[in-house]
Design an enzyme around this catalytic site. Structure first.
Site, mmCIF file in Angstrom:
data_model
loop_
_atom_site.group_PDB
_atom_site.id
_atom_site.type_symbol
_atom_site.label_atom_id
_atom_site.label_comp_id
_atom_site.label_asym_id
_atom_site.label_seq_id
_atom_site.Cartn_x
_atom_site.Cartn_y
_atom_site.Cartn_z
ATOM 1 N N VAL A 78 38.782 45.186 43.723
ATOM 2 C CA VAL A 78 39.213 45.436 45.107
ATOM 3 C C VAL A 78 40.656 45.940 45.201
ATOM 4 O O VAL A 78 41.047 46.480 46.240
ATOM 5 C CB VAL A 78 39.033 44.196 46.010
ATOM 6 C CG1 VAL A 78 37.567 43.868 46.209
ATOM 7 C CG2 VAL A 78 39.790 42.983 45.463
ATOM 8 N N SER A 156 40.425 29.061 52.888
ATOM 9 C CA SER A 156 40.132 27.832 52.133
ATOM 10 C C SER A 156 40.857 26.690 52.833
ATOM 11 O O SER A 156 41.829 26.930 53.569
ATOM 12 C CB SER A 156 40.664 27.976 50.703
ATOM 13 O OG SER A 156 40.675 26.718 50.045
ATOM 14 N N TYR A 169 48.080 30.105 44.736
ATOM 15 C CA TYR A 169 46.761 30.230 45.390
ATOM 16 C C TYR A 169 46.890 29.959 46.885
ATOM 17 O O TYR A 169 46.377 30.717 47.716
ATOM 18 C CB TYR A 169 45.784 29.256 44.735
ATOM 19 C CG TYR A 169 44.364 29.316 45.262
ATOM 20 C CD1 TYR A 169 43.509 30.355 44.909
ATOM 21 C CD2 TYR A 169 43.877 28.323 46.109
ATOM 22 C CE1 TYR A 169 42.198 30.394 45.380
ATOM 23 C CE2 TYR A 169 42.566 28.352 46.578
ATOM 24 C CZ TYR A 169 41.726 29.391 46.208
ATOM 25 O OH TYR A 169 40.432 29.429 46.677
ATOM 26 N N THR A 201 35.733 22.022 48.749
ATOM 27 C CA THR A 201 35.204 22.306 47.408
ATOM 28 C C THR A 201 33.710 22.631 47.469
ATOM 29 O O THR A 201 32.927 21.891 48.065
ATOM 30 C CB THR A 201 35.416 21.092 46.490
ATOM 31 O OG1 THR A 201 36.808 20.759 46.498
ATOM 32 C CG2 THR A 201 34.983 21.398 45.064
HETATM 33 N N1 LIG Z 1 34.524 27.454 45.063
HETATM 34 C C1 LIG Z 1 35.248 26.783 45.944
HETATM 35 O O1 LIG Z 1 35.293 25.538 45.926
HETATM 36 C C2 LIG Z 1 35.999 27.516 47.015
HETATM 37 C C3 LIG Z 1 36.561 26.798 48.070
HETATM 38 C C4 LIG Z 1 37.250 27.492 49.074
HETATM 39 C C5 LIG Z 1 37.370 28.856 49.000
HETATM 40 N N2 LIG Z 1 36.824 29.526 47.946
HETATM 41 C C6 LIG Z 1 36.958 30.984 47.941
HETATM 42 O O2 LIG Z 1 35.661 31.561 47.964
HETATM 43 C C7 LIG Z 1 35.675 32.840 47.314
HETATM 44 C C8 LIG Z 1 34.613 32.891 46.242
HETATM 45 O O3 LIG Z 1 34.902 31.849 45.331
HETATM 46 P P1 LIG Z 1 33.835 31.348 44.259
HETATM 47 O O4 LIG Z 1 34.283 29.977 43.882
HETATM 48 O O5 LIG Z 1 32.471 31.565 44.756
HETATM 49 O O6 LIG Z 1 34.201 32.316 43.035
HETATM 50 P P2 LIG Z 1 33.342 32.861 41.782
HETATM 51 O O7 LIG Z 1 34.312 32.954 40.664
HETATM 52 O O8 LIG Z 1 32.099 32.071 41.591
HETATM 53 O O9 LIG Z 1 32.953 34.331 42.246
HETATM 54 C C9 LIG Z 1 33.962 35.249 42.528
HETATM 55 C C10 LIG Z 1 33.375 36.646 42.398
HETATM 56 O O10 LIG Z 1 34.390 37.574 42.809
HETATM 57 C C11 LIG Z 1 34.499 38.584 41.815
HETATM 58 N N3 LIG Z 1 35.880 39.068 41.836
HETATM 59 C C12 LIG Z 1 36.990 38.344 41.529
HETATM 60 N N4 LIG Z 1 38.085 39.112 41.644
HETATM 61 C C13 LIG Z 1 37.662 40.347 42.009
HETATM 62 C C14 LIG Z 1 38.315 41.561 42.261
HETATM 63 N N5 LIG Z 1 39.646 41.678 42.131
HETATM 64 N N6 LIG Z 1 37.584 42.631 42.645
HETATM 65 C C15 LIG Z 1 36.223 42.535 42.760
HETATM 66 N N7 LIG Z 1 35.552 41.396 42.505
HETATM 67 C C16 LIG Z 1 36.253 40.313 42.143
HETATM 68 C C17 LIG Z 1 34.120 37.937 40.508
HETATM 69 O O11 LIG Z 1 33.681 38.888 39.542
HETATM 70 C C18 LIG Z 1 33.000 37.001 40.959
HETATM 71 O O12 LIG Z 1 31.737 37.620 40.917
HETATM 72 C C19 LIG Z 1 37.113 33.005 46.816
HETATM 73 O O13 LIG Z 1 37.849 33.723 47.802
HETATM 74 C C20 LIG Z 1 37.632 31.576 46.731
HETATM 75 O O14 LIG Z 1 39.033 31.524 46.822
HETATM 76 C C21 LIG Z 1 36.135 28.901 46.954
#
Ligand SMILES: NC(=O)c1ccc[n+]([C@@H]2O[C@H](COP(=O)([O-])OP(=O)(O)OC[C@H]3O[C@@H](n4cnc5c(N)ncnc54)[C@H](O)[C@@H]3O)[C@@H](O)[C@H]2O)c1
Length: 272
Positions: A78, A156, A169, A201
């Site tokens: 991105v 988040s 973060y 989470t």
């Molecule tokens: N997992 C949690 O507990 C949680 C909680 C709150 C917020 N979030 C947010 O939710 C979103 C997704 O998190 P997740 O835990 O499902 O992550 P994840 O690691 O399971 O999936 C993230 C996806 O984004 C892709 N990605 C990462 N950086 C990228 C980039 N620069 N360009 C294109 N693709 C990219 C990765 O390849 C991956 O497929 C994030 O914004 C994270 O901060 C997650």
């Protein structure tokens, strides 16, 4: 005899207003993003996934297609302006122009004041610069009548609180809230709504691995621990589908008067 359409079906389609539309989901190959793609497919959308992981993207898209869903993949980062432009140019012929956008890709860098300029770049570039590039391209590609267009950004609970060792973060996620408010103001004249969600989470593959490898905990044990699952009012973690559902709501016509705000999806974490 097949299912007969009733008044309830029409009302449902009319109210949600997602069926037949094209959505773009960044970070849609895995985790919460994959649940969002699945949910939007179930709502009748076509979905373009923009993800930097070719491996996970290809395997997820193959699976969705085998289930009869219309999903396309653009492999790219991105933060790469050309890749973002190419992704939107690659919307399959015959699909309507995208009018739904879910920005999930983020920089996962967890550092404190010792963060180097490189750490800050890795933390903030995907979360903020990438968010901005994708949103800009989405807006540029909107059809002249963008009625019903909507964007949901991923914040988040970390956007709302201080957490030790999370300075990089949490700064990025806090900025997502500011970006969301300003973009909502800028895009309101075109009828485009912009909101964010703030999950607690979520039990995805990464969190499962972290709890198992770093803490030696399975899900049930982690949820029972006061400092992990126990810190949420509901005493558990979320499933990715529980984040996808409110995102679909915010994109839908049911949220037609909601813009410029954040929806915590946090099991009550921020309430106390
Ligand atoms: N997992 C949690 O507990 C949680 C909680 C709150 C917020 N979030 C947010 O939710 C979103 C997704 O998190 P997740 O835990 O499902 O992550 P994840 O690691 O399971 O999936 C993230 C996806 O984004 C892709 N990605 C990462 N950086 C990228 C980039 N620069 N360009 C294109 N693709 C990219 C990765 O390849 C991956 O497929 C994030 O914004 C994270 O901060 C997650």
């Amino acid at each position: 005899m097949g299912h007969r359409k009733g008044a309830g079906d029409d009302m449902n389609t009319l109210e949600r207003g997602l069926a037949g539309r094209t959505a773009v989901v960044t970070g849609g190959a895995q985790g919460i993003g994959a649940a969002v793609v699945a949910r939007l497919c179930a709502e009748g959308c076509r979905v373009l996934v923009l993800d930097k992981s070719a491996e996970h993207g290809r395997s997820a898209v193959k699976d969705w297609r085998e289930h009869g869903h219309e999903v396309a993949l653009a492999v790219g980062d991105v933060v790469d302006e050309d890749a973002v432009r190419a992704a939107f140019a690659g919307v399959p012929a015959g699909w309507p122009a995208p009018t739904l956008l879910v920005n999930l890709a983020a920089g996962f860098v967890f550092k404190g004041l010792d963060a180097t300029p490189q750490d800050w770049q890795a933390a903030l570039a995907p979360t903020i610069v990438g968010l901005s590039l994708v949103t800009r391209e989405f807006v540029a590609a909107l059809p002249p009548d963008a009625a019903g267009a909507a964007i949901v950004n991923m914040a988040s609970i970390s956007a709302h609180i201080a957490q030790s060792g999370y300075l990089t973060y949490n700064t990025g996620k806090s900025a997502v809230l500011g970006f969301t408010r300003c973009a909502a103001q800028e895009l309101a004249p075109r009828g485009v709504r912009v909101n964010s969600v703030s999950p607690g989470t979520v039990w995805n593959a990464n969190n499962e691995r972290y709890h198992r490898e770093a803490l030696g905990l399975d899900r049930a044990t982690a949820e029972a621990a006061p400092e992990h699952g126990g810190k949420f009012l509901l005493r558990r973690f979320a499933d990715p589908e529980e984040i996808a559902a409110p995102i679909a709501f915010l994109l839908s016509a049911e949220a037609g008067f909601i813009t410029g705000t954040d929806l915590p999806v946090d099991g009550g974490y921020l309430a106390v």
